[in-house]
Design a protein around this motif. Structure first.
Motif, mmCIF file in Angstrom:
data_model
loop_
_atom_site.group_PDB
_atom_site.id
_atom_site.type_symbol
_atom_site.label_atom_id
_atom_site.label_comp_id
_atom_site.label_asym_id
_atom_site.label_seq_id
_atom_site.Cartn_x
_atom_site.Cartn_y
_atom_site.Cartn_z
ATOM 1 N N THR A 161 0.834 -1.203 0.000
ATOM 2 C CA THR A 161 0.000 0.000 0.000
ATOM 3 C C THR A 161 0.863 1.245 0.000
ATOM 4 O O THR A 161 0.598 2.201 -0.735
ATOM 5 C CB THR A 161 -0.951 0.007 1.214
ATOM 6 N N ARG A 162 1.911 1.247 0.795
ATOM 7 C CA ARG A 162 2.809 2.415 0.828
ATOM 8 C C ARG A 162 3.466 2.650 -0.532
ATOM 9 O O ARG A 162 3.611 3.789 -0.962
ATOM 10 C CB ARG A 162 3.862 2.239 1.916
ATOM 11 N N LYS A 163 3.853 1.568 -1.208
ATOM 12 C CA LYS A 163 4.458 1.712 -2.537
ATOM 13 C C LYS A 163 3.453 2.268 -3.540
ATOM 14 O O LYS A 163 3.796 3.117 -4.363
ATOM 15 C CB LYS A 163 4.998 0.364 -3.024
ATOM 16 N N ILE A 164 2.222 1.791 -3.471
ATOM 17 C CA ILE A 164 1.189 2.281 -4.382
ATOM 18 C C ILE A 164 0.950 3.769 -4.154
ATOM 19 O O ILE A 164 0.873 4.553 -5.111
ATOM 20 C CB ILE A 164 -0.125 1.476 -4.208
ATOM 21 N N SER B 43 1.482 9.288 -5.926
ATOM 22 C CA SER B 43 1.908 10.667 -5.655
ATOM 23 C C SER B 43 2.876 11.156 -6.717
ATOM 24 O O SER B 43 2.764 12.283 -7.215
ATOM 25 C CB SER B 43 2.553 10.764 -4.270
ATOM 26 N N ALA B 44 3.836 10.309 -7.081
ATOM 27 C CA ALA B 44 4.802 10.679 -8.128
ATOM 28 C C ALA B 44 4.091 10.913 -9.456
ATOM 29 O O ALA B 44 4.414 11.867 -10.181
ATOM 30 C CB ALA B 44 5.868 9.597 -8.266
ATOM 31 N N VAL C 75 -4.709 19.021 -14.835
ATOM 32 C CA VAL C 75 -5.014 17.658 -14.398
ATOM 33 C C VAL C 75 -4.249 17.427 -13.100
ATOM 34 O O VAL C 75 -3.073 17.771 -12.999
ATOM 35 C CB VAL C 75 -4.590 16.614 -15.462
ATOM 36 N N GLY C 76 -4.919 16.881 -12.107
ATOM 37 C CA GLY C 76 -4.270 16.588 -10.838
ATOM 38 C C GLY C 76 -4.448 17.647 -9.781
ATOM 39 O O GLY C 76 -3.882 17.540 -8.698
ATOM 40 N N LYS C 77 -5.258 18.678 -10.070
ATOM 41 C CA LYS C 77 -5.413 19.772 -9.114
ATOM 42 C C LYS C 77 -6.527 19.533 -8.096
ATOM 43 O O LYS C 77 -6.736 20.357 -7.213
ATOM 44 C CB LYS C 77 -5.670 21.083 -9.840
ATOM 45 N N THR C 78 -7.237 18.412 -8.225
ATOM 46 C CA THR C 78 -8.348 18.128 -7.325
ATOM 47 C C THR C 78 -8.280 16.686 -6.840
ATOM 48 O O THR C 78 -8.051 15.769 -7.634
ATOM 49 C CB THR C 78 -9.697 18.367 -8.036
#
Length: 157
Positions: A13-16, A21-22, A35-38
């Motif tokens: 889960t931490r890797k996902i 996030s990356a 894209v990605g602002k919400t």
């Protein structure tokens, strides 16, 4: 303290989460935040929460480290929550801020230099209800950990 749901603390889960996030940072930068602002997960599913990119200086590496974070505005300040989903330890970005409070925050195509600090108890008491009104899951995260989740105030520098 409430028990965190099973599966949230697994290495997978931490890797996902790290990968997602990356990917969010990459997409946000490539599209200047179109894209990605919400954020539309959990309590934010119906009414999204705004996302900014926060770049800190790695306290060990000295390199820039960028993470997507939910935020609210408080006049000219930006308010962040170092929740890390209610994990028992503070997130890396927050530890970086403690070591070097000079950060940059990106909103869409605009990047602002800011200075971050941990809210004092009175400020936190005022801001926390505003933060949970925008993203109710912050209250769940706080219930899952013994640490007081830091609220970070970023002021223009």
């Amino acid at each position: 303290m409430k028990t965190r749901p099973k599966g949230l603390d697994t290495p997978a889960t931490r890797k996902i989460i790290k990968w997602m996030s990356a990917a969010n940072v990459w997409i946000y930068r490539k599209t200047n935040g179109r894209v990605g602002k919400t954020w539309r997960v959990g309590s934010a599913l119906r009414r999204g929460v705004p996302v900014c990119l926060v770049t800190t200086t790695g306290r060990k590496s000295g390199r820039p480290r960028t993470v997507p974070l939910l935020y609210i505005r408080d006049t000219e300040n930006v308010v962040l929550v170092a929740s890390q989903g209610g994990l028992p330890e503070d997130p890396q970005w927050y530890r970086n801020v403690l070591a070097d409070p000079d950060i940059s925050v990106q909103f869409g195509a605009t990047i602002s230099r800011m200075r971050a600090r941990t809210a004092n108890p009175e400020e936190r008491a005022t801001l926390w209800p505003r933060l949970t009104a925008v993203y109710a899951d912050f209250d769940s995260y706080q219930a899952w950990t013994e640490r007081e989740i830091p609220v970070v105030i970023c002021e223009p520098s």
